[in-house]
Design an enzyme around this catalytic site. Structure first.
Site, PDB file in Angstrom:
ATOM      1  N   ASP A 118      -4.615   8.573   4.834  1.00  0.00           N
ATOM      2  CA  ASP A 118      -4.744   7.470   5.702  1.00  0.00           C
ATOM      3  C   ASP A 118      -5.598   7.579   7.099  1.00  0.00           C
ATOM      4  O   ASP A 118      -5.247   6.798   7.939  1.00  0.00           O
ATOM      5  CB  ASP A 118      -3.218   6.837   5.975  1.00  0.00           C
ATOM      6  CG  ASP A 118      -2.688   6.359   4.651  1.00  0.00           C
ATOM      7  OD1 ASP A 118      -3.204   5.461   4.262  1.00  0.00           O
ATOM      8  OD2 ASP A 118      -1.422   6.514   4.683  1.00  0.00           O
ATOM      9  N   ASP A 181      -3.554   1.285  -2.066  1.00  0.00           N
ATOM     10  CA  ASP A 181      -3.798   1.134  -0.488  1.00  0.00           C
ATOM     11  C   ASP A 181      -4.941   1.921  -0.269  1.00  0.00           C
ATOM     12  O   ASP A 181      -5.861   1.786   0.890  1.00  0.00           O
ATOM     13  CB  ASP A 181      -2.632   1.854   0.344  1.00  0.00           C
ATOM     14  CG  ASP A 181      -1.141   1.173  -0.116  1.00  0.00           C
ATOM     15  OD1 ASP A 181      -1.295   1.269  -1.406  1.00  0.00           O
ATOM     16  OD2 ASP A 181      -0.212   1.129   0.685  1.00  0.00           O
ATOM     17  N   THR A 241       4.345   0.929  -9.857  1.00  0.00           N
ATOM     18  CA  THR A 241       4.563   0.098  -8.584  1.00  0.00           C
ATOM     19  C   THR A 241       5.748   0.384  -7.778  1.00  0.00           C
ATOM     20  O   THR A 241       6.895  -0.176  -7.792  1.00  0.00           O
ATOM     21  CB  THR A 241       4.621  -1.492  -9.165  1.00  0.00           C
ATOM     22  OG1 THR A 241       3.352  -1.749  -9.918  1.00  0.00           O
ATOM     23  CG2 THR A 241       4.453  -2.243  -7.848  1.00  0.00           C
ATOM     24  N   ARG A 253       1.560  -6.802  -1.348  1.00  0.00           N
ATOM     25  CA  ARG A 253       0.545  -6.323  -0.369  1.00  0.00           C
ATOM     26  C   ARG A 253      -0.411  -5.301  -1.132  1.00  0.00           C
ATOM     27  O   ARG A 253      -1.310  -5.142  -0.674  1.00  0.00           O
ATOM     28  CB  ARG A 253       1.299  -5.197   0.763  1.00  0.00           C
ATOM     29  CG  ARG A 253       0.413  -4.990   1.794  1.00  0.00           C
ATOM     30  CD  ARG A 253       1.273  -4.320   3.001  1.00  0.00           C
ATOM     31  NE  ARG A 253       1.721  -2.640   2.838  1.00  0.00           N
ATOM     32  CZ  ARG A 253       3.180  -2.636   2.818  1.00  0.00           C
ATOM     33  NH1 ARG A 253       3.955  -3.568   2.648  1.00  0.00           N
ATOM     34  NH2 ARG A 253       3.467  -1.591   2.483  1.00  0.00           N
ATOM     35  N   TRP A 257      -4.230  -5.482  -0.701  1.00  0.00           N
ATOM     36  CA  TRP A 257      -5.084  -4.168  -0.181  1.00  0.00           C
ATOM     37  C   TRP A 257      -6.377  -4.464  -1.246  1.00  0.00           C
ATOM     38  O   TRP A 257      -7.402  -3.966  -0.896  1.00  0.00           O
ATOM     39  CB  TRP A 257      -4.182  -3.077  -0.688  1.00  0.00           C
ATOM     40  CG  TRP A 257      -3.162  -2.498   0.412  1.00  0.00           C
ATOM     41  CD1 TRP A 257      -2.003  -2.041   0.194  1.00  0.00           C
ATOM     42  CD2 TRP A 257      -3.366  -2.664   1.771  1.00  0.00           C
ATOM     43  NE1 TRP A 257      -1.516  -1.730   1.204  1.00  0.00           N
ATOM     44  CE2 TRP A 257      -2.222  -2.050   2.310  1.00  0.00           C
ATOM     45  CE3 TRP A 257      -4.034  -3.205   2.566  1.00  0.00           C
ATOM     46  CZ2 TRP A 257      -1.624  -2.130   3.554  1.00  0.00           C
ATOM     47  CZ3 TRP A 257      -3.952  -3.094   4.067  1.00  0.00           C
ATOM     48  CH2 TRP A 257      -2.700  -2.710   4.514  1.00  0.00           C
TER      49      TRP A 257
END
Length: 405
Positions: A118, A181, A241, A253, A257
């Site tokens: 991240d 993500d 998931t 979400r 993404w």
């Protein structure tokens, strides 16, 4: 008499439509609210830092509106400074710029972090916007170092950068987990490739995107949250998931993404395969959105229409759709922009927009972090604010361009 009543009703309808807030006025209102909220959030962070003997970042507000903070290492640490930069971009307010610099520069050490994926969220939203708006060469150096750190997580056998390392107990069973993500973190690599001329960073991003397109996506255009790979062979071991309703469901979400990530890939590279994939995702999502545009936390929840909405997914989708509308034929462009505007108007309503002084200084209410895990459920989240403001700025830029400004 009936004719008179009909004409009167038409007149009332016309007057009602004419009174709809313009997007220009809505944007002004939201950014004014954001400036006040974020000043309050800064004050609350300073108070929390004194109590906890250290610089802290905003994470969310709890059910009582109390601020919950994190260290700089939490994946969301870059969104608040990023939001401040967006407010500065809109207002030109030097006091907001000073706050943006203050909250950006505490993230300096993240540029050398190699144990998490991240880094892109943390640095591109903060230092990336800071460099874009100021040209500060020190910010450019942080971005390039951060991208090099992120690239160390790339495995050529898999064709992806790894998301999580196997230290925490709950992910120990995975060998090489990659979450959807992570598509968002590719922007740091592509941005740094342009800034530094290091083509290897772009190649990592493109390879990751192609592998994700192949293994995360179902035929209908929906995505799994997580794919685990064999790090030696690159074979797919499992598709899950984790934060959604079920492994086969469309966690909202995660879909957002992917829509944003593949639109971004086309923006930086011009690769038609990315544009085609972004359109496929959009065309899967749009018919499944509620009337007001803000998605339920999972498109396949068994509690719809009584389940929670996710403002964060709506904000991300709106920002992505505005950008995607730039790259598609006129008919689709108008469709995507219309849906983005619908989402934006809903998020700017009293239902979702925090009143002045509420929610410890966050801007948007009603986001869902991890519902299965019982974490950050129906609360303000810092990344909701960021992508909402980005969507507004993107919409304004597109409107200004069409108006010839």
């Amino acid at each position: 008499m009936k004719k008179l009543l009909f004409l009167l009703s038409l007149g009332l309808l016309s007057a009602s439509c004419s009174r709809q807030e313009t997007m220009e006025a809505l944007t002004e209102r939201v950014f004014e609210r954001a400036a006040g909220q974020f000043a309050l959030l800064d004050a609350n962070l300073d108070a929390a830092a004194e109590e906890n003997a250290g610089q802290l970042c905003p994470r969310y507000a709890d059910a009582d509106g109390k601020l919950v903070t994190s260290s700089i290492w939490w994946w969301c640490s870059g969104f608040y400074p990023g939001s401040l930069w967006l407010v500065y971009e809109y207002t030109g307010d030097e006091a907001v710029k000073a706050l943006a610099e203050k909250h950006t520069e505490v993230l300096d050490s993240i540029q050398f972090r190699t144990n998490d994926h991240d880094v892109g969220f943390q640095l591109n939203c903060s230092y990336g916007n800071g460099f874009r708006l100021t040209g500060n060469p020190a910010y450019k150096e942080v971005l390039c170092n951060g991208a090099r750190s992120l690239a160390t997580r790339f495995n050529p056998a898999v064709g992806c950068t790894r998301s999580w390392d196997p230290a925490p107990d709950h992910i120990a069973a995975w060998k090489f987990p990659v979450i959807i993500d992570n598509m968002m973190n590719m922007e740091l690599l592509l941005n740094a490739a342009e800034l530094s001329g290091e083509d290897s960073l772009r190649l990592v991003a493109e390879t990751h995107a192609m592998t994700t397109m192949k293994n995360h996506y179902r035929p209908d255009g929906s995505s799994f949250h997580l794919v685990d790979y064999d790090p030696e062979t690159g074979d797919v071991l499992v598709q899950q998931t984790v934060q959604g309703f079920a492994d086969g469901s469309a966690w909202a979400r995660g879909q957002a993404w992917g829509l944003y990530g593949f639109t971004m890939m086309y923006q930086y590279t011009g690769g038609k395969q990315y544009l085609d994939h972004a359109v496929k995702i959009a065309d899967y999502l749009l018919p499944r959105l509620p009337e007001d545009g803000v998605p339920y936390w999972d498109f396949d929840s068994d509690r719809i229409p009584d389940d929670l909405r996710d403002a964060s997914a709506g904000a991300i989708m709106a920002s992505a759709l505005v950008q995607l509308s730039r790259y598609v034929p006129e008919g689709k462009s108008a469709e995507y922009l219309s849906v983005a505007e619908r989402i934006i108007r809903t998020l700017a309503s009293e239902k979702y927009l925090s009143a002045p002084g509420e929610e410890s200084g966050f801007l948007l209410k009603h986001s869902v972090g991890n519902k299965p895990g019982g974490v950050e459920v129906d609360v303000p989240l810092t990344y909701s604010d960021y992508y909402f403001l980005e969507a507004l700025l993107r919409y304004k830029a597109l409107s200004d361009k069409k108006a010839g400004f």
